[in-house]
Scaffold this active site. Structure first.
Site, PDB file in Angstrom:
ATOM      1  N   SER A  67      53.909  62.977 -29.101  1.00 44.41           N
ATOM      2  CA  SER A  67      53.459  62.668 -30.454  1.00 44.41           C
ATOM      3  C   SER A  67      52.349  63.618 -30.856  1.00 44.41           C
ATOM      4  O   SER A  67      51.557  64.067 -30.013  1.00 44.41           O
ATOM      5  CB  SER A  67      52.959  61.215 -30.539  1.00 44.41           C
ATOM      6  OG  SER A  67      52.640  60.865 -31.877  1.00 44.41           O
ATOM      7  N   ASP A  68      52.309  63.932 -32.139  1.00 42.13           N
ATOM      8  CA  ASP A  68      51.246  64.802 -32.646  1.00 42.13           C
ATOM      9  C   ASP A  68      50.926  64.390 -34.073  1.00 42.13           C
ATOM     10  O   ASP A  68      51.794  63.919 -34.814  1.00 42.13           O
ATOM     11  CB  ASP A  68      51.665  66.267 -32.617  1.00 42.13           C
ATOM     12  CG  ASP A  68      50.487  67.192 -32.901  1.00 42.13           C
ATOM     13  OD1 ASP A  68      49.656  67.385 -31.991  1.00 42.13           O
ATOM     14  OD2 ASP A  68      50.382  67.695 -34.033  1.00 42.13           O
ATOM     15  N   GLN A  69      49.669  64.563 -34.444  1.00 47.39           N
ATOM     16  CA  GLN A  69      49.230  64.190 -35.785  1.00 47.39           C
ATOM     17  C   GLN A  69      48.450  65.338 -36.414  1.00 47.39           C
ATOM     18  O   GLN A  69      47.574  65.922 -35.782  1.00 47.39           O
ATOM     19  CB  GLN A  69      48.348  62.944 -35.727  1.00 47.39           C
ATOM     20  CG  GLN A  69      47.910  62.416 -37.087  1.00 47.39           C
ATOM     21  CD  GLN A  69      47.007  61.202 -36.934  1.00 47.39           C
ATOM     22  OE1 GLN A  69      45.807  61.344 -36.709  1.00 47.39           O
ATOM     23  NE2 GLN A  69      47.579  60.008 -37.053  1.00 47.39           N
TER      24      GLN A  69
END
Length: 261
Positions: A67-69
């Site tokens: 996951s990345d934001q």
């Protein structure tokens, strides 16, 4: 089949623990810099996949969660500030403005090589903040490892006017509704080790951190998503046929407690 979180983020680890499933944590060693001309959305989605692939070689038979934001406002991007000075500067620039937090999620099956990818944007509307309250907040909560310098699950919620998005957990770092769907696609029974009421309580807690002008209407939208997700998992309960009516009653009672603020 193992479940692996390709992140050392304490926030993502705490969110994943809510599913009640055993999992391992692995550190993805990748360059998280955006590519030339790459949009914030594309950066987040590319990095989510790269994080999962970066640790895949360590696990022959596993589901790897990456996951990345990326937080952005117009042409400006906001990463983890790292220092008090940068955190204060970020919040000053976001005061009275709307920032998009684009959270991407990837699940890689190392047995088949198949990758599922999704992304959840969240609009965050910041209040007009005084310099004094910005400094006071940063000094108290120290959001130096948080993109955008505000922890919505903590005191950072007091800096906001409103949030808009499909899953409040996405803002914290891991979209649980999308992740539940992806894991079910891989045959993982999320309710096998937990109780329906525990899952509902998790979302109730998340929604309590999610202020909206019309909370009741927003809850109904989230309720439909959760109902669809949980209905597909009810078959994992032993004695489903005998107890399903009780579970449905519990579900309705939990959400009937919500009312507009």
């Amino acid at each position: 089949m193992k479940l692996v979180l390709a992140s050392t983020s304490a926030y993502r680890r705490e969110l994943l623990q809510r599913f009640g499933l055993p999992f391992e944590v692995a550190r993805p060693d990748i360059d998280e810099s955006p590519l030339p001309g790459e949009t914030p959305q594309a950066t987040a989605e590319r990095l989510a996949v790269e994080k999962a692939r970066a640790v895949a070689g360590q696990f022959e038979d596993a589901l790897i969660i990456g996951s990345d934001q990326v937080a952005y406002m117009d042409s400006a991007r906001f990463g983890k500030p790292g220092t008090v000075e940068r955190a204060v500067a970020q919040l000053k620039s976001m005061s009275g403005r709307t920032v998009i937090f684009h959270t991407a999620l990837a699940v890689l099956n190392t047995r088949t090589g198949h990758v599922q990818l999704d992304a959840v944007p969240t609009e965050v509307h910041f209040r007009t903040l005084s310099d004094a309250e910005i400094v006071r907040y940063v000094d108290k909560e120290r959001p130096l490892d948080c993109a955008g310098s505000a922890k919505s699950e903590g005191l950072g919620i007091t800096l906001l006017d409103a949030l808009a998005g499909d899953d409040p957990n996405a803002l914290v770092g891991l979209p649980l509704i999308a992740l539940a769907r992806m894991l079910r696609n891989e045959g993982i029974a999320l309710q096998k080790t937990g109780r329906l009421k525990d899952a509902l309580r998790m979302y109730k807690l998340s929604l309590s951190l999610y202020p909206m002008p019309d909370l009741e209407a927003h809850v109904k939208g989230i309720e439909r998503k959760i109902a669809d997700d949980l209905a597909q998992s009810l078959g994992a309960f032993e004695g489903q046929n005998a107890g399903q009516r009780d579970h449905e009653s519990d579900f309705n009672r939990e959400f009937s407690q919500f009312s507009p603020r």
